[in-house]
Design an enzyme around this catalytic site. Structure first.
Site, PDB file in Angstrom:
ATOM      1  N   SER A  72       0.849  -1.191   0.000  1.00 11.96           N
ATOM      2  CA  SER A  72       0.000   0.000   0.000  1.00 11.96           C
ATOM      3  C   SER A  72       0.881   1.236   0.000  1.00 11.96           C
ATOM      4  O   SER A  72       1.866   1.299   0.746  1.00 11.96           O
ATOM      5  CB  SER A  72      -0.919   0.029   1.232  1.00 11.96           C
ATOM      6  OG  SER A  72      -1.958  -0.898   1.105  1.00 11.96           O
ATOM      7  N   GLU A  79      -2.656  19.053  -3.961  1.00 10.22           N
ATOM      8  CA  GLU A  79      -3.887  18.984  -4.736  1.00 10.22           C
ATOM      9  C   GLU A  79      -4.860  17.933  -4.202  1.00 10.22           C
ATOM     10  O   GLU A  79      -5.993  17.870  -4.629  1.00 10.22           O
ATOM     11  CB  GLU A  79      -3.565  18.668  -6.204  1.00 10.22           C
ATOM     12  CG  GLU A  79      -2.761  19.728  -6.923  1.00 10.22           C
ATOM     13  CD  GLU A  79      -1.254  19.632  -6.631  1.00 10.22           C
ATOM     14  OE1 GLU A  79      -0.514  20.521  -7.085  1.00 10.22           O
ATOM     15  OE2 GLU A  79      -0.841  18.668  -5.941  1.00 10.22           O
ATOM     16  N   SER A  80      -4.426  17.034  -3.309  1.00 10.17           N
ATOM     17  CA  SER A  80      -5.239  16.038  -2.614  1.00 10.17           C
ATOM     18  C   SER A  80      -4.434  14.770  -2.361  1.00 10.17           C
ATOM     19  O   SER A  80      -3.541  14.767  -1.528  1.00 10.17           O
ATOM     20  CB  SER A  80      -6.541  15.709  -3.337  1.00 10.17           C
ATOM     21  OG  SER A  80      -7.371  14.985  -2.458  1.00 10.17           O
ATOM     22  N   HIS A  85      -3.331   0.167  -3.649  1.00  9.69           N
ATOM     23  CA  HIS A  85      -3.246  -1.056  -2.844  1.00  9.69           C
ATOM     24  C   HIS A  85      -3.194  -2.221  -3.823  1.00  9.69           C
ATOM     25  O   HIS A  85      -4.013  -2.299  -4.740  1.00  9.69           O
ATOM     26  CB  HIS A  85      -4.453  -1.194  -1.918  1.00  9.69           C
ATOM     27  CG  HIS A  85      -4.372  -2.389  -1.032  1.00  9.69           C
ATOM     28  ND1 HIS A  85      -3.697  -2.372   0.171  1.00  9.69           N
ATOM     29  CD2 HIS A  85      -4.851  -3.655  -1.175  1.00  9.69           C
ATOM     30  CE1 HIS A  85      -3.783  -3.571   0.730  1.00  9.69           C
ATOM     31  NE2 HIS A  85      -4.473  -4.369  -0.068  1.00  9.69           N
ATOM     32  N   CYS A 100      -7.701  18.591  -7.005  1.00  3.90           N
ATOM     33  CA  CYS A 100      -8.513  19.790  -7.203  1.00  3.90           C
ATOM     34  C   CYS A 100      -7.759  20.792  -8.066  1.00  3.90           C
ATOM     35  O   CYS A 100      -8.212  21.917  -8.262  1.00  3.90           O
ATOM     36  CB  CYS A 100      -8.904  20.414  -5.865  1.00  3.90           C
ATOM     37  SG  CYS A 100      -7.502  20.792  -4.797  1.00  3.90           S
TER      38      CYS A 100
END
Length: 547
Positions: A72, A79-80, A85, A100
């Site tokens: 993972s 931006e986020s 996974h 975003c």
């Protein structure tokens, strides 16, 4: 940045309004190897590579090696985020990328992400969807006028990643087969799994999009094209010899017209050659005339193809003065005109199509027994029972406005034909009932149609020649008129189906009579007060409201 939801006084010093919106890529990666997906160091580096190539800002990254296998990785971005996974034993992984930012097209990022994680695009499924407040970006589902060229280009690039919305919003297999920007429009052909199936079935279909609007799907295109073309041949009181098709670059309308033995020439006028060439190569079944002509309908000796704008073609080959010289130009007249043009939902205000001048010229280009048929876009579906506009929601009012525009076009068409009818059929790929309008026998002296022409078009209140023939008569006309090799082989259309076309749905009358301005006209219909739990039913005058 869109309109703020809070006042400026609520923004902290040095802050600014930021729209709560972004774009989200969900990717089911497949086709990778155990070795790649089980290597923590490699997966972490691949994630860093993606962030760098995307021009995003890394705030932090964590990776974890799982037991007995799997990795993972979570990258936090300005931006986020980007997370993955893995299931190495299956060669698969789930990827979640949200941003975003406005400088990165997530649809274009898919090959980069898949490549960095060692997968195969053809084996993977993905979706790219808007999140949050995108109300200011109406280009996502339609056309939005933006005056500043740079702003307009930014809008197009930003929204392009969600297009075509019917494809990108479904988390199923999809593959772009063809894409090109012609002089007139953006053309794309996609292979994809059924957009409407509730399960994850693997049956692949193919669709044509123009300016990111679904135009046709191979699974039900025959239903659409047969419904468009054959009712006009049935309505014609004489065996049609000369047919004019406007639009229809895929070739489906041309194919259906050439199935009739009486046809000696089909003149097709299509403005965009790229649509024709793309359809010939990637949608060959649309123009397959093998059983009754050339291998491709476009190459059939009865086909006369013009690549130009209809209005320029009409002036050059027919003459804008055809209505004044009707008798002296009988050799130019057509028995049937098929309009396979953009539906009204796609037209801008002031477009020449469906105008008085347009229908007048069409009627003058027809023989005295001629027929015109046109695609009319989505049919109305009334959701409530009251005709009072004040009782309706904003969404219903917007729908009513569109349908009432269509009523105006029916009225315009009615001016130039002795009989006008509207009929619908469900087209599953369009997720709607689709409407068609037919004008039978051009009126030599264009009458000043009243609004009752609309009521007539929507009511089965008089016999209109062969269009109102019984199912057996329609079937006989099909058997006698179609080429021997395809008798009884139409995929959808027959006498029973045509019988349904002879009666417009109550929703058309409901949409018309919902406008108080049409109150006088609607005295010719009445509502069934005893059936309110089913919505209001509309009946021709003289019939019992309780029948």
């Amino acid at each position: 940045k869109d309109e703020p939801s809070q006042t400026e006084s609520e923004i902290p010093p040095g802050g600014e309004f930021m729209a709560a919106k972004g774009q989200h890529l969900l990717l089911d990666l497949a086709g990778s190897s155990f070795e790649v997906l089980n290597d923590e160091k490699l997966m972490k580096q691949a994630t860093l590579n993606i962030v760098e190539r995307a021009g995003m800002t890394l705030l932090g990254i964590d990776s974890f090696k799982l037991e007995p296998q799997g990795v993972s990785v979570c990258a936090t971005l300005a931006e986020s985020h980007l997370t993955i996974h893995t299931w190495p034993e299956h060669g698969e992984a789930l990827v979640d990328l949200f941003t975003c930012g406005e400088g990165f097209n997530l649809q274009e990022a898919i090959p980069i992400v898949v490549d960095q994680y060692g997968g195969k695009v053809v084996s993977s499924t993905f979706s790219v969807v808007p999140r949050g407040n995108w109300l200011g970006h109406t280009t996502m589902i339609g056309k939005k006028e933006v005056e500043d060229p740079e702003e307009a280009e930014r809008e197009r690039n930003l929204v392009a990643q969600f297009q075509p919305f019917e494809i990108m919003a479904t988390h199923k297999y999809k593959k772009k087969i063809f894409e090109k920007e012609s002089e007139y429009q953006h053309i794309a052909i996609w292979d994809h799994h059924d957009m409407q199936a509730d399960d994850y079935g693997k049956q692949t279909t193919r669709s044509l999009f123009l300016d990111n609007v679904l135009q046709s799907n191979i699974d039900d295109e025959q239903q659409y094209h047969e419904t468009l073309v054959h009712p006009a041949f049935i309505a014609s009181p004489v065996p049609p010899k000369r047919v004019l098709i406007l639009g229809g670059g895929e070739g489906g309308a041309l194919r259906e017209a050439l199935k009739w033995k009486s046809v000696e020439k089909v003149t097709m006028v299509e403005i965009d050659e790229v649509v024709i060439e793309a359809s010939r190569e990637f949608l060959p079944s649309y123009s397959n005339c093998t059983l009754f002509g050339a291998a491709s309908c476009f190459d059939d000796e009865r086909t006369e193809l013009f690549i130009e704008d209809f209005f320029g073609w009409f002036e050059k080959h027919i003459g804008n003065d055809i209505c004044e010289k009707h008798e002296s130009k009988k050799e130019s007249l057509y028995d049937i005109v098929v309009l396979d043009l953009p539906e009204m939902e796609e037209l801008r205000e002031g477009d020449y199509l469906y105008s008085d001048t347009f229908f007048k010229r069409i009627s003058c280009a027809l023989s005295p027994t001629g027929v015109v048929v046109t695609n009319f876009g989505e049919a109305p579906l009334m959701l409530d029972e009251g005709p009072d506009l004040r009782e309706r929601s904003k969404e219903e009012l917007e729908e009513l406005e569109l349908y009432q525009r269509k009523m105006t076009e029916i009225q315009t068409m009615s001016k130039f034909f002795k009989h006008t009818r509207v009929y619908d059929t469900p087209i599953s790929s369009f997720r709607a009932n689709w409407a068609f309008a037919i004008g039978i026998i051009p009126d030599g002296e264009a009458n000043e149609a009243t609004k009752h022409s609309v009521i007539e078009a929507l009511h089965h209140d008089k016999n209109v020649g062969d269009f109102d023939a019984s199912p057996n008569v329609v079937n006989d006309k099909l058997r006698n008129g179609l080429h021997e090799s395809i008798k009884d082989k139409l995929s959808f259309y027959n006498g029973a189906i045509h019988h349904g076309f002879q009666y417009s749905t109550a929703d058309w009358i409901g949409a018309y009579c919902a406008d108080p301005e049409n109150e006088e006209d609607c005295k010719s219909v009445c509502t069934d007060a005893d059936a309110e739990e089913y919505g209001k039913l509309w009946h021709p005058i003289g019939e019992s409201c309780r029948s």
